[in-house]
Design a protein around this motif. Structure first.
Motif, mmCIF file in Angstrom:
data_model
loop_
_atom_site.group_PDB
_atom_site.id
_atom_site.type_symbol
_atom_site.label_atom_id
_atom_site.label_comp_id
_atom_site.label_asym_id
_atom_site.label_seq_id
_atom_site.Cartn_x
_atom_site.Cartn_y
_atom_site.Cartn_z
ATOM 1 N N ALA A 111 0.881 -1.310 -0.109
ATOM 2 C CA ALA A 111 -0.022 0.039 -0.179
ATOM 3 C C ALA A 111 0.819 1.231 0.155
ATOM 4 C CB ALA A 111 -1.016 0.006 1.125
ATOM 5 N N ILE A 112 1.942 1.099 0.732
ATOM 6 C CA ILE A 112 2.911 2.443 0.910
ATOM 7 C C ILE A 112 3.416 2.388 -0.413
ATOM 8 C CG2 ILE A 112 5.196 3.212 1.755
ATOM 9 C CD1 ILE A 112 4.173 1.642 4.313
ATOM 10 N N ALA A 113 4.171 1.487 -1.144
ATOM 11 C CA ALA A 113 4.830 1.612 -2.517
ATOM 12 C C ALA A 113 3.751 1.879 -3.496
ATOM 13 C CB ALA A 113 5.252 0.059 -2.974
ATOM 14 N N ARG A 114 2.576 1.569 -3.623
ATOM 15 C CA ARG A 114 1.408 1.952 -4.668
ATOM 16 C C ARG A 114 1.260 3.529 -4.467
ATOM 17 N NH1 ARG A 114 -2.785 -2.032 -2.820
ATOM 18 N NH2 ARG A 114 -4.233 -0.698 -3.694
ATOM 19 N N ALA A 115 1.343 4.085 -3.095
ATOM 20 C CA ALA A 115 0.869 5.481 -2.920
ATOM 21 C C ALA A 115 2.312 6.297 -3.448
ATOM 22 C CB ALA A 115 0.562 5.718 -1.424
ATOM 23 N N VAL A 116 3.307 5.668 -3.115
ATOM 24 C CA VAL A 116 4.702 6.417 -3.785
ATOM 25 C C VAL A 116 4.553 6.414 -5.071
ATOM 26 C CG1 VAL A 116 6.991 6.092 -3.602
ATOM 27 C CG2 VAL A 116 5.737 5.999 -1.472
ATOM 28 N N GLY A 117 4.289 5.361 -5.699
ATOM 29 C CA GLY A 117 3.879 5.117 -7.043
ATOM 30 C C GLY A 117 3.263 5.991 -7.692
ATOM 31 N N TRP A 118 2.032 6.455 -7.272
ATOM 32 C CA TRP A 118 1.194 7.369 -7.965
ATOM 33 C C TRP A 118 1.502 8.893 -7.674
ATOM 34 C CZ3 TRP A 118 -2.160 6.455 -11.270
ATOM 35 C CH2 TRP A 118 -2.908 5.090 -11.316
ATOM 36 N N GLY A 119 2.517 9.050 -6.395
ATOM 37 C CA GLY A 119 2.958 10.318 -6.315
ATOM 38 C C GLY A 119 4.154 10.845 -7.236
ATOM 39 N N ALA A 120 4.837 9.601 -7.638
ATOM 40 C CA ALA A 120 6.235 9.815 -8.579
ATOM 41 C C ALA A 120 5.255 9.938 -9.819
ATOM 42 C CB ALA A 120 7.087 8.559 -8.163
ATOM 43 N N ALA A 121 4.401 9.535 -10.202
ATOM 44 C CA ALA A 121 3.574 9.683 -11.561
ATOM 45 C C ALA A 121 3.309 11.042 -11.786
ATOM 46 C CB ALA A 121 2.435 8.531 -11.630
ATOM 47 N N ASP A 122 2.639 11.523 -10.563
ATOM 48 C CA ASP A 122 2.230 12.854 -10.658
ATOM 49 C C ASP A 122 3.401 14.219 -10.879
ATOM 50 O OD1 ASP A 122 -0.419 12.106 -10.320
ATOM 51 O OD2 ASP A 122 -0.252 12.531 -8.013
#
Length: 284
Positions: free
Chosen positions: A9-20
């Protein structure tokens, strides 16, 4: 240590933030968004690579710390030595920098957690498609959008002649071209980043990806996350001799031949690749 689903869940949230962040550079919406392209070992690096690397590392370390985890990112990695930690994050903040610069849209973010040289958790984000793929060892692969997530599976039931190879626009050399020309499947689809290539296979738009090192080889961060995304979707990703890939070995290069496939003909294709190369003598 947190359990794998909490870490995911942490890695997915970080992934979306990085995408932005990457999309803001890509579309020029960030202030002073000149990419300031530099070259490191003949490969382009932009301010976006650096900014996203810093974002991912800072956020993973803030949430998870350094006690249980070590971190390898393409933009910060310098040492050739194997990290001693049992769990190692292997990160490519921007896979497909050339495609990012050329505005093809085919760039990705790779975040993998490796335990004892094998990936146990992976996130691959394709920012321009607004899709995030995630997998855990034994847990399957899912495609997540802003509206939720669904499981994905590779295709099956095709004849070997009808399979489609997903190939690079760059990173081509004579030996690889010779190999591709001598396989039974001749349908080809050109796609950028390795993450985007593997996404194309799990989306059932292609079936095979082949990497053959020439003067250089793909690095751990190019392959670790895409591998788990593919294998948990029912595919296979091995060396040509069928052995599994290893990460955090002390050498970040993945030398030799690698074959990723939707799996039905994986062993046959590996054997054919070995046979073609054994009977070839092109200069590379």
């Amino acid at each position: 240590m947190k359990d794998l689903q909490e870490i995911l869940a942490i890695a997915r949230a970080v992934g979306w933030g990085a995408a932005d962040i990457l999309r803001s550079y890509y579309h020029g919406t960030i202030k002073d968004s000149d990419l300031e392209v530099q070259y490191k070992q003949n490969e382009p690096v932009t301010v976006a690579d650096i900014a996203v690397s810093q974002y991912i590392l800072e956020n993973l370390q803030a949430a998870l710390g350094n006690e249980d985890f070590a971190y390898i990112s393409e933009e910060t990695y310098e040492s050739q030595s194997k990290l001693a930690s049992n769990y190692v994050w292997i990160i490519d903040p921007l896979d497909g920098t050339k495609d990012f610069i050329k505005k093809t849209g085919e760039y990705a973010i790779h975040i993998a957690l490796v335990k004892e040289r094998r990936p146990v958790l992976a996130v691959v984000v394709v920012p321009e498609a607004e899709k995030l793929y995630y997998a855990t060892k034994g847990g399957g692969t899912f495609r997540e959008t802003r509206n939720g997530s669904i499981p994905v599976q590779v295709s099956s039931g095709k004849r070997i002649e009808d399979l489609t190879l997903v190939v690079s626009r760059s990173h081509r050399h004579e030996k690889l071209n010779y190999l591709l020309q001598n396989l039974p499947c001749q349908n080809q689809k050109s796609v950028g980043s390795v993450g985007c290539k593997i996404a194309t296979i799990v989306e059932q738009q292609a079936d095979i990806y082949i990497s053959l090192s020439g003067k250089s080889a793909p690095k751990d961060w190019d392959i670790a996350a895409p591998e788990l995304i593919l294998t948990e979707a029912g595919g296979k990703f091995t060396y040509f001799d069928g052995t599994p890939l290893q990460y955090n070995t002390g050498d970040i290069n993945q030398w030799g031949g690698l074959l990723a496939s939707s799996s039905e003909y994986h062993e046959i294709l590996c054997q054919q690749a070995r046979d073609v190369l054994a009977h070839s003598n092109p200069s590379s």
